[in-house]
Design an enzyme around this catalytic site. Structure first.
Site, PDB file in Angstrom:
ATOM      1  N   VAL A 165     -10.899   0.098  -4.266  1.00  0.00           N
ATOM      2  CA  VAL A 165     -10.821   1.436  -4.859  1.00  0.00           C
ATOM      3  C   VAL A 165     -12.193   1.929  -5.292  1.00  0.00           C
ATOM      4  CG1 VAL A 165     -10.268   0.580  -7.190  1.00  0.00           C
ATOM      5  CG2 VAL A 165      -9.590   2.881  -6.524  1.00  0.00           C
ATOM      6  N   GLY A 200      -2.626  -0.678  -1.765  1.00  0.00           N
ATOM      7  CA  GLY A 200      -2.443  -0.078  -3.076  1.00  0.00           C
ATOM      8  C   GLY A 200      -3.785   0.298  -3.683  1.00  0.00           C
ATOM      9  N   GLU A 201      -3.850   0.335  -5.006  1.00  0.00           N
ATOM     10  CA  GLU A 201      -5.055   0.673  -5.774  1.00  0.00           C
ATOM     11  C   GLU A 201      -5.420   2.150  -5.694  1.00  0.00           C
ATOM     12  OE1 GLU A 201      -8.433  -1.725  -4.726  1.00  0.00           O
ATOM     13  OE2 GLU A 201      -7.329  -3.614  -4.848  1.00  0.00           O
ATOM     14  N   GLY A 202      -4.781   2.919  -4.806  1.00  0.00           N
ATOM     15  CA  GLY A 202      -5.229   4.272  -4.506  1.00  0.00           C
ATOM     16  C   GLY A 202      -6.045   4.339  -3.237  1.00  0.00           C
ATOM     17  N   ASP A 224      -2.162   1.914  -8.002  1.00  0.00           N
ATOM     18  CA  ASP A 224      -1.383   0.899  -8.705  1.00  0.00           C
ATOM     19  C   ASP A 224      -2.020  -0.463  -8.531  1.00  0.00           C
ATOM     20  OD1 ASP A 224       0.255  -0.860  -6.507  1.00  0.00           O
ATOM     21  OD2 ASP A 224      -0.080   1.170  -5.792  1.00  0.00           O
TER      22      ASP A 224
END
Length: 359
Positions: free
Chosen positions: A96, A313-315, A171
């Site tokens: 991210v 995830g993580e964006g 997330d």
């Protein structure tokens, strides 16, 4: 239970119509830039302005939380990784961080329910340590779900009040694709085996355990499926409740959001139930390889910008889409019209003289 959200007003239709007319006047054949045109029109509608402005403060918020179900063999990684990754985010060493640097976005981490201690700068909205194991117990108490909703709303207000003009939700949480799949499969009435993916990369035995956990959690979720707050409390977790409230509040405050993968989009499904019409303010950044993500996107009628077989995830998927959205804004705002450039339009061309067929 109460949540305090009402129906959300849609993006500005007049600005969208103005953007569509401007697209037709730019120095290109109509529709030649494909979906970039549609995306630019969406931004204009969200901003209530045409031409739209380039995003000046895009902000990613990564909601971190652990889940008790992860202790029962549904993930390839131990729960300790969540707190370790939060530290990695703060140190700038995660995907991210790398993607945000390229896309031009700030990164914020919010520890909502990590099962461990984290830096005070990220834990001011912490609700509890780990949500409950949803296949056998409620995720949260009544008080905790309300605290998580309040946290998500407050974080959205903090970012928007600080000048954020585009938000991205990310997330982090080992095991969080299990509650995500429970939400998606329950809300779409889908059998677990058709919705369950590999998450962090579980083997066949792990996948079978995950299917069983989701099946059991869905049995507990179905009686409360019509009540979004109860659904979050029983079958999701503090991080999901915070994400849902964040998304609902962003839409209430007329701020566009790029959604990430299955975890965020599952929370978005509940957010749409919390605040009807909120989804008009969201863009699906990408399509995850998780089967439940495609189900969630279809449910929300969102078409992802990219499909790169990502599942981190993580964006990360949303951030990969952000430069494309910036391009869409640049096209609509910075291109010249035919009149400004002195370029003839298709209508201005003289029709060719037809041949004399009598000769």
């Amino acid at each position: 239970m109460t949540h305090g959200f009402g129906p959300v007003a849609p993006p500005d239709a007049q600005s969208r119509a103005t953007a569509e007319r401007r697209q037709a006047q730019l120095t290109k054949p109509g529709g030649a830039l494909g979906r970039l045109e549609e995306l630019g029109n969406w931004v204009a509608a969200c901003q209530g302005l045409c031409p739209p402005k380039q995003f000046e403060r895009a902000a990613v918020v990564v909601f971190a939380g652990d889940h008790g179900v992860a202790r029962h063999g549904v993930s390839a990684y131990p729960s300790e990784v969540t707190a370790q990754m939060v530290a990695n985010f703060l140190g700038g060493g995660a995907a991210v961080n790398a993607l945000a640097a390229v896309a031009g976005a700030a990164v914020r981490v919010a520890d909502i329910s990590v099962d461990g201690d984290t830096d005070p700068q990220v834990s001011q909205h912490k609700v509890r340590r780990s949500s409950g194991a949803i296949d056998r117990a409620d995720a949260l108490t009544d008080e905790e779900v309300q605290a998580a909703l309040a946290a998500g709303r407050a974080i959205a207000d903090e970012e928007i009040d600080a000048g954020a003009d585009l938000l991205i939700v990310g997330d982090m949480g080992i095991g969080n694709t299990t509650p995500a799949t429970v939400l998606v499969a329950t809300l779409t009435d889908t059998e677990p085996v058709a919705a369950v993916g590999r998450g962090t990369g579980v083997d066949d035995a792990g996948w079978a355990r995950k299917v069983a956990a989701i099946r059991d959690a869905m049995r507990r979720a179905r009686p409360v499926v019509k009540d979004p707050v109860e659904l979050l409390r029983v079958a999701a977790g503090a991080d999901f409740a915070a994400m849902a409230a964040f998304l609902a509040q962003a839409a209430t405050r007329r701020t566009p959001v790029i959604l990430d993968g299955v975890v965020v989009t599952a929370a978005a499904m509940v957010a749409e139930d919390l605040a009807a019409g909120a989804s008009a303010w969201w863009l699906a950044g990408h399509r995850s390889t998780e089967p439940a993500h495609s189900l969630a996107l279809k449910h929300l009628r969102l078409d992802p910008v990219i499909d790169l077989t990502m599942r981190l995830g993580e964006g990360s998927g949303a951030l990969a889409a952000l430069p494309i959205l910036r391009c869409a804004v640049a096209v609509l705002a910075d291109m010249s019209t035919f009149a400004e450039a002195g370029v003839s339009t298709a209508d201005a061309r003289s029709a060719p003289t037809p041949p004399d067929l009598r000769k």
